[in-house]
Design a protein around this motif. Structure first.
Motif, PDB file in Angstrom:
ATOM      1  N   ARG A 104      70.212 -62.768 -27.010  1.00  9.46           N
ATOM      2  CA  ARG A 104      70.656 -63.626 -28.113  1.00  9.46           C
ATOM      3  C   ARG A 104      69.832 -64.897 -28.096  1.00  9.46           C
ATOM      4  O   ARG A 104      69.722 -65.573 -27.074  1.00  9.46           O
ATOM      5  CB  ARG A 104      72.131 -63.970 -27.951  1.00  9.46           C
ATOM      6  N   ALA A 108      69.194 -67.937 -33.606  1.00 10.42           N
ATOM      7  CA  ALA A 108      69.741 -66.838 -34.400  1.00 10.42           C
ATOM      8  C   ALA A 108      70.184 -67.246 -35.818  1.00 10.42           C
ATOM      9  O   ALA A 108      69.888 -66.521 -36.769  1.00 10.42           O
ATOM     10  CB  ALA A 108      70.895 -66.184 -33.647  1.00 10.42           C
ATOM     11  N   PRO A 109      70.886 -68.385 -35.972  1.00  8.00           N
ATOM     12  CA  PRO A 109      71.284 -68.751 -37.341  1.00  8.00           C
ATOM     13  C   PRO A 109      70.089 -68.957 -38.269  1.00  8.00           C
ATOM     14  O   PRO A 109      70.129 -68.596 -39.449  1.00  8.00           O
ATOM     15  CB  PRO A 109      72.049 -70.064 -37.148  1.00  8.00           C
ATOM     16  N   HIS A 111      67.256 -67.467 -37.936  1.00  6.11           N
ATOM     17  CA  HIS A 111      66.768 -66.121 -38.233  1.00  6.11           C
ATOM     18  C   HIS A 111      67.583 -65.473 -39.346  1.00  6.11           C
ATOM     19  O   HIS A 111      67.043 -64.826 -40.233  1.00  6.11           O
ATOM     20  CB  HIS A 111      66.845 -65.238 -36.983  1.00  6.11           C
ATOM     21  N   ALA A 112      68.920 -65.669 -39.255  1.00  9.67           N
ATOM     22  CA  ALA A 112      69.798 -65.041 -40.237  1.00  9.67           C
ATOM     23  C   ALA A 112      69.452 -65.506 -41.642  1.00  9.67           C
ATOM     24  O   ALA A 112      69.582 -64.758 -42.611  1.00  9.67           O
ATOM     25  CB  ALA A 112      71.254 -65.367 -39.918  1.00  9.67           C
ATOM     26  N   LEU A 113      68.994 -66.735 -41.734  1.00 12.53           N
ATOM     27  CA  LEU A 113      68.623 -67.264 -43.049  1.00 12.53           C
ATOM     28  C   LEU A 113      67.192 -66.858 -43.407  1.00 12.53           C
ATOM     29  O   LEU A 113      66.909 -66.436 -44.525  1.00 12.53           O
ATOM     30  CB  LEU A 113      68.740 -68.797 -43.023  1.00 12.53           C
ATOM     31  N   ASP A 115      65.102 -64.452 -42.048  1.00 12.92           N
ATOM     32  CA  ASP A 115      64.656 -63.057 -42.074  1.00 12.92           C
ATOM     33  C   ASP A 115      64.758 -62.416 -43.464  1.00 12.92           C
ATOM     34  O   ASP A 115      63.797 -61.791 -43.913  1.00 12.92           O
ATOM     35  CB  ASP A 115      65.428 -62.234 -41.032  1.00 12.92           C
ATOM     36  N   PRO A 116      65.911 -62.586 -44.156  1.00 11.51           N
ATOM     37  CA  PRO A 116      65.962 -61.999 -45.498  1.00 11.51           C
ATOM     38  C   PRO A 116      64.911 -62.590 -46.430  1.00 11.51           C
ATOM     39  O   PRO A 116      64.331 -61.875 -47.259  1.00 11.51           O
ATOM     40  CB  PRO A 116      67.368 -62.346 -45.991  1.00 11.51           C
TER      41      PRO A 116
END
Lengths: 372, 258
Positions: A104, A108-109, A111-113, A115-116
């Motif tokens: 982890r 990560a947050p 990335h969450a935004l 990556d898309p």
């Protein structure tokens, strides 16, 4: 030797400070009464003396169940046959092997935004690359006309065009009937019966026909194209083509794009024609407007430019559907999840793209073919 | 006298006009490792698929664990199916699951195990097939051929089966990996007391694993006996398959590798 089908129930009893186990301690014997066995074992947690002499069979699952119950330490006194001890040893040898936690990252947050967003960019870039590659291939094919993939084009034309005729006709006819029926109810109230021809003609030919057929073709042929290319990637057929020096763009993508570019305008004409027929039937039943009158009025209230717009839309939408379908098909990774995700994305994106293009058409042609 | 684990009686298989099996009889007692051999197209894999119920023979009966394959209620049939594990030629791992979930899948389907129990059982199976816990996070697409076979074997063993069916267990592996995989199967067979039925072309594998060899030729089982006796059989197929110089060398190599 125990008969393969005999099964003796696992049992636990406590006698004089010793836990005595009997029967089969195997997954097959335990699984029907696992909850009960867990409870029974729980009651004898503090006992340090275990007798497994009566156990007829012990498999790895049974050994692990006991081992977990013993909190990963061998009880003070353990009586068991050597072959049972071997199974328990195996459970002990495993120790605390655990699945490593998936890494982890503290970003990560982000990335969450991100990556898309990056995925979207990569889709656009790859789609552009696909279009560019097709352009280059087209230029190359003009120099070497013998390389045109005409057989594939013809096969695709049949599959996406001819085979789609029944379903587009059925849907077109019903939409025509429904549209005509609903409009007739309103027009009757105003005594404007005659305008049914304008509504049906303009609505179906200019808008409904192309969009309706696009939705059907995206669902029917677009998904098939994505799935076909996807499976060809999974089975390495596309790589096989590449090793033979055959361009996948020329042999797989181009025929599909060409076929839809030709088939879609024809399907649009066909479906619009049938839809108007449906509308005419409904108008005659509802408003008593005769077929002859309807057909005579149609060219005067719907300028011919609308038909050209419809054909242009058909061709453009066809190219868009084929490109989107091929783009997603070529992105499929060799697993079932990716195949289903890309097929879904292909259909959804194709329909969305078609509606976007339709809006562009609406703006670009707002002064053309609309009687004032 | 205990019932054989697998019993085939008068199996006839027809695909259209082609007769593949015409009266196949075979009984496999518990604890045996039986290899099915036969020329290509002789219906070895078909027979294996009939044993597990993926295909239904045109005539004849398949009995597993002393009961007809398709007898009893649905629940009984499911229970019977859980008593054997099958290793498919290409592994047939679920490509949407990672290795851990692939092995855990049959255990979770029992619907009575806790997450901890599933976890421990999967870890033990991974250790059994000589894989590391961290391999559990990989997707099947990221595995080498040898690892796919190992994971597939671990999945086949997940429900602690009594019968293991192997379809070409060493096809597509290099000789070194193939020997290691054979050693692994042999060790697990001895450790778990499994009955094993396998189909293979590979004489190394055959010699190293089988306690009995069943020869499938002329649409029936020609003989089912120890390898030494099978080699002595007087039949053109046996002649071609076992008695050439290369096959003798391969079998010697197989016996050496264990």
């Amino acid at each position: 030797m125990v008969a393969p089908d005999s099964l003796s129930m696992p049992e636990v009893s406590v006698a004089q400070g010793v836990v005595v186990l009997r029967g089969d301690w195997t997954l097959r014997a335990l699984s029907p009464q696992l909850a009960r066995m867990r409870r029974v074992l729980e009651q004898s947690r503090s006992v340090a003396s275990w007798d497994l002499g009566g156990v007829s069979r012990l498999d790895n699952f049974g050994a692990q169940l006991l081992w977990r119950h013993w909190r990963q330490t061998r009880p003070g006194q353990l009586r068991a046959a050597p072959e049972l001890l071997r199974v328990i040893d195996a459970a002990e040898a495993l120790g605390n092997a655990a699945l490593p936690a998936p890494p982890r990252h503290w970003l990560a947050p982000v990335h969450a935004l991100g990556d898309p967003l990056l995925a979207l960019v990569s889709h656009i870039v790859e789609l552009l690359r696909l279009v560019g590659q097709l352009g280059i291939d087209l230029a190359y094919l003009c120099v070497r006309p013998q390389l045109w993939p005409l057989r594939e084009f013809s096969a695709n034309l049949f599959k996406t065009g001819v085979r789609a005729m029944p379903v587009t006709a059925l849907v077109g006819f019903l939409i025509g009937v429904v549209l005509s029926y609903l409009s007739a109810l309103q027009l009757k109230a105003f005594g404007a019966d005659i305008f049914i021809v304008n509504i049906l003609g303009l609505g179906i030919i200019r808008e409904l026909g192309p969009v309706l057929v696009s939705v059907l073709v995206a669902g029917r042929s677009g998904s098939a194209m994505t799935a076909q290319l996807g499976v060809m990637r999974v089975t390495e057929e596309i790589d096989a083509l590449a090793t033979m020096g055959i361009s996948r763009h020329v042999r797989l993508v181009l025929p599909k794009v060409m076929a839809l570019a030709v088939a879609m305008p024809l399907l649009v004409l066909w479906a619009s024609g049938v839809a108007i027929l449906g509308g005419m039937v409904s108008a005659r039943l509802q408003l008593g407007i005769g077929f002859g009158f309807f057909l005579q009025t149609l060219p005067t209230v719907v300028p011919i430019a609308n038909l050209y717009i419809a054909i242009a839309k058909g061709a453009v939408f066809g190219v868009v559907i084929a490109l989107v379908a091929c783009h997603f098909g070529l992105r499929v990774k060799p697993n079932t999840e990716s195949l289903s995700a890309n097929t879904t994305a292909s259909v959804v994106s194709a329909i969305t793209a078609v509606i976007l293009m339709d809006a562009v058409f609406a703006i670009a042609t707002r002064h053309i073919g609309v009687p004032l | 006298m205990t019932a054989p684990v697998v019993e085939l009686a008068g199996i006839v298989t027809r695909f259209g006009k082609t007769v593949v099996h015409d009266g196949v009889d075979l009984a496999i007692p518990a604890g045996e490792v039986v290899t099915l051999v036969g020329g290509s197209g002789s219906g070895k894999t078909t027979l294996l698929r009939e044993i597990v119920g993926l295909l239904t023979p045109t005539a004849g009966e398949v009995r597993l664990f002393g009961e007809p394959l398709h007898s009893g209620s649905r629940a009984e049939q499911v229970r019977r199916r859980r008593r054997f594990g099958m290793l498919f030629q290409q592994g047939a791992l679920f490509s949407a699951f990672d290795v851990f979930d692939n092995i855990a899948f049959p255990l979770r389907e029992l619907r009575c195990l806790t997450a901890d129990e599933v976890h421990d059982a999967v870890m033990l199976k991974l250790a059994m097939v000589e894989l590391q816990p961290e391999h559990g996070l990989r997707m099947p697409a990221e595995l080498s051929g040898g690892m796919i076979k190992r994971v597939a074997l671990a999945r086949a063993l997940a429900l602690e089966p009594e019968l293991l069916l192997l379809d070409e267990p060493t096809a597509g592996l290099d000789p070194d990996r193939s020997a290691a995989f054979v050693r692994l199967i042999r060790a697990l067979q001895a450790q778990l007391g499994l009955t094993v039925v396998l189909v293979t072309h590979d004489l190394d594998t055959l010699a190293a694993l089988s306690s009995r060899v069943a020869v499938l030729a002329e649409r029936r089982i020609l003989a089912c006996d120890t390898l030494d006796r099978i080699i002595e059989l007087d039949h053109p197929f046996v002649e071609r398959f076992f008695r050439t110089e290369t096959s003798r060398r391969a079998m010697a190599r197989g016996l050496e590798s264990i």
